[in-house]
Write a protein that holds these residues in place. Sequence first.
Motif, mmCIF file in Angstrom:
data_model
loop_
_atom_site.group_PDB
_atom_site.id
_atom_site.type_symbol
_atom_site.label_atom_id
_atom_site.label_comp_id
_atom_site.label_asym_id
_atom_site.label_seq_id
_atom_site.Cartn_x
_atom_site.Cartn_y
_atom_site.Cartn_z
ATOM 1 N N GLU A 158 0.825 -1.081 -0.114
ATOM 2 C CA GLU A 158 -0.035 -0.047 -0.002
ATOM 3 C C GLU A 158 0.825 1.109 -0.005
ATOM 4 O O GLU A 158 1.753 1.414 1.003
ATOM 5 C CB GLU A 158 -0.983 0.037 1.339
ATOM 6 N N ASP A 159 0.634 2.036 -1.012
ATOM 7 C CA ASP A 159 1.432 3.302 -1.289
ATOM 8 C C ASP A 159 2.740 3.129 -0.893
ATOM 9 O O ASP A 159 3.654 4.121 -0.265
ATOM 10 C CB ASP A 159 0.607 4.448 -0.075
ATOM 11 N N LEU A 160 3.427 2.226 -1.097
ATOM 12 C CA LEU A 160 4.953 2.044 -0.835
ATOM 13 C C LEU A 160 5.869 2.874 -1.711
ATOM 14 O O LEU A 160 5.912 3.334 -2.806
ATOM 15 C CB LEU A 160 5.352 0.461 -1.397
ATOM 16 N N VAL A 161 6.741 3.492 -0.585
ATOM 17 C CA VAL A 161 7.662 4.341 -0.944
ATOM 18 C C VAL A 161 8.997 4.051 -0.513
ATOM 19 O O VAL A 161 9.111 3.341 0.600
ATOM 20 C CB VAL A 161 7.637 5.446 -0.544
ATOM 21 N N VAL A 162 10.012 3.540 -1.627
ATOM 22 C CA VAL A 162 11.336 2.868 -1.346
ATOM 23 C C VAL A 162 12.245 3.757 -1.732
ATOM 24 O O VAL A 162 12.139 4.205 -2.977
ATOM 25 C CB VAL A 162 11.658 1.456 -1.817
ATOM 26 N N ARG A 163 13.647 4.272 -1.170
ATOM 27 C CA ARG A 163 14.465 5.218 -1.744
ATOM 28 C C ARG A 163 15.567 4.622 -1.465
ATOM 29 O O ARG A 163 15.988 4.043 -0.302
ATOM 30 C CB ARG A 163 14.334 6.575 -0.813
ATOM 31 N N HIS A 164 16.829 4.444 -2.177
ATOM 32 C CA HIS A 164 18.004 4.064 -2.348
ATOM 33 C C HIS A 164 18.821 5.223 -1.997
ATOM 34 O O HIS A 164 19.082 6.078 -3.199
ATOM 35 C CB HIS A 164 18.536 3.276 -3.472
ATOM 36 N N GLY A 165 19.243 5.495 -0.762
ATOM 37 C CA GLY A 165 20.049 6.699 -0.851
ATOM 38 C C GLY A 165 19.111 8.123 -0.923
ATOM 39 O O GLY A 165 17.939 8.107 -0.594
ATOM 40 N N GLY A 166 19.705 9.158 -1.363
ATOM 41 C CA GLY A 166 18.903 10.450 -1.205
ATOM 42 C C GLY A 166 18.288 11.040 -2.485
ATOM 43 O O GLY A 166 17.674 11.824 -2.478
ATOM 44 N N ARG A 167 18.190 10.006 -3.496
ATOM 45 C CA ARG A 167 17.705 10.592 -4.875
ATOM 46 C C ARG A 167 16.122 10.404 -4.798
ATOM 47 O O ARG A 167 15.662 10.177 -3.862
ATOM 48 C CB ARG A 167 18.423 9.657 -5.707
ATOM 49 N N GLU A 168 15.724 10.458 -5.834
ATOM 50 C CA GLU A 168 14.414 10.254 -6.396
ATOM 51 C C GLU A 168 14.027 8.877 -5.761
ATOM 52 O O GLU A 168 14.918 7.752 -5.637
ATOM 53 C CB GLU A 168 14.108 10.245 -7.621
ATOM 54 N N PRO A 169 12.931 8.395 -5.207
ATOM 55 C CA PRO A 169 12.266 7.189 -4.667
ATOM 56 C C PRO A 169 12.508 6.195 -5.943
ATOM 57 O O PRO A 169 12.187 6.745 -6.975
ATOM 58 C CB PRO A 169 11.270 7.327 -4.089
ATOM 59 N N ALA A 170 13.051 5.127 -5.766
ATOM 60 C CA ALA A 170 12.959 3.887 -6.470
ATOM 61 C C ALA A 170 11.527 3.381 -6.941
ATOM 62 O O ALA A 170 11.116 2.993 -7.875
ATOM 63 C CB ALA A 170 13.964 2.819 -6.108
ATOM 64 N N LEU A 171 10.579 3.374 -5.755
ATOM 65 C CA LEU A 171 9.251 3.054 -5.522
ATOM 66 C C LEU A 171 8.628 4.423 -4.981
ATOM 67 O O LEU A 171 9.036 4.745 -3.897
ATOM 68 C CB LEU A 171 8.846 1.844 -4.805
ATOM 69 N N ASN A 172 7.372 4.823 -5.907
ATOM 70 C CA ASN A 172 6.870 6.203 -5.435
ATOM 71 C C ASN A 172 5.401 5.895 -5.249
ATOM 72 O O ASN A 172 4.460 6.261 -6.106
ATOM 73 C CB ASN A 172 7.366 7.073 -6.505
ATOM 74 N N GLY A 173 5.133 5.115 -4.249
ATOM 75 C CA GLY A 173 3.540 5.185 -4.090
ATOM 76 C C GLY A 173 3.097 3.883 -4.905
ATOM 77 O O GLY A 173 1.833 4.033 -5.458
ATOM 78 N N VAL A 174 3.608 2.787 -4.780
ATOM 79 C CA VAL A 174 2.967 1.567 -5.492
ATOM 80 C C VAL A 174 2.120 0.896 -4.713
ATOM 81 O O VAL A 174 2.268 0.534 -3.221
ATOM 82 C CB VAL A 174 4.293 0.676 -5.870
#
Length: 395
Positions: A158-174
């Motif tokens: 649900e609304d999954l956000v995952v970020r590798h380091g400080g950049r754009e998230p790799a997953l943004n609300g999945v």
Amino acid sequence: FGPFFVEDSPRVELGADLAARVADLVHGAADLAAYGARDRALAAAMDADARLSRLERGQARINAAALGLGMLTQGLTVVAVVLAAQASGLGRVATAVAALTSLVAFEPALPLAAAGERFAGVVAALRRLRETAATPPAVREPADPAPAPESPLTVEVEDLVVRHGGREPALNGVSLTLTPGRRVAVVGPSGAGKSTLLSALMRTVEIESGAIRLNGTDVRRLSSDDVRALVTGLTQDPYVFQATVGDNLRLAGPEASAEDVVAAVRRARLDAWAERTGWDTVLGEDGRTVSGGQLQRLALARALLYDPPVLLLDEPAEALDEETADLLMADLLDATRGRTTLLVTHRLRGLEQVDEIVVLEGGRVTQRGAHADLVAVPGYYRDLWESEALTRHHG
Ligand code: ADP
């Protein structure tokens, strides 16, 4: 018979056995972790190490002086480090890493010339492992983990956000839901976040916001080992261990009966190959390497044998030629019918069989639905479907 002509001695054989087992631990770490088999592999390495040490002691007078005490010292060091690490309460995985890292310290003393190239490979692998060991754990473990949920499992993302380091998230609300017996395919261009989604599901990367729930329990409340016992499968680079065909399959289920093994092998359409090769043939040695297609089938059979409540399949047809890939995907879709499965793939052929297709682009879900719905509307899916059809007709 000079001091360095030791190719036929049991010492070198055992040294090579230890080296092979250490290499297995390092290169096969993902598969071992995926099936909770790391401890067994570590035990096998320790056993080879102990046998080597015993032999070393017996032969010491004969050739230790010529060869140096490298292997002996190294063997004893591993045992010492393991004992020390266990005494200090380090986790089992950390203990393995500590033990293997200690080998690297003795690298200059290894009789490389005598033991051959295998050792060079091991040393390189250990160096990589040492780098991995220096990185902090990927996810926070709960102090007081919730009990592991029981099969059958429903996975809710649900609304999954995952970020590798400080950049754009790799997953943004999945968001996606996988109910028991359903199969969902995830497609999308390279860098879309497909692997990151699998990593989040296997608890090897931390969640920034949103949630993943197994039967309603947030995965952050579960031990990551429990999550991986429930949600796991075919990793991106399946590894063939230097072990027999049978042991390579049983990695995922050491107690599996012979009938179970045969059934899994049959479902993965690997039976003819297994018969031809011989169940007791040791793989991973020179000339006994398996082809890409067979490797994926072996990995599939392993996954089917383990039979996780939620099966993950990561790009199983990657790097295979078109014909091999088509055959594999057809068999794989057959074998996973009725099984809760999340399939990451870049090939669309056969996806009319899955219950839902989720298109990821730039970390977001841009399309979702059944194959027939997605080919009916403009978008990534239809474009890819048409280009696949084109290469089929002309290629
Ligand atoms: P896909 O599997 O769809 O090719 P990934 O999940 O591998 O996509 O990657 C999604 C995004 O996250 C990409 O921009 C990628 O560069 C980035 N990424 C993936 N893994 C890491 C990592 N370990 N460190 C930093 N960035 C990463």
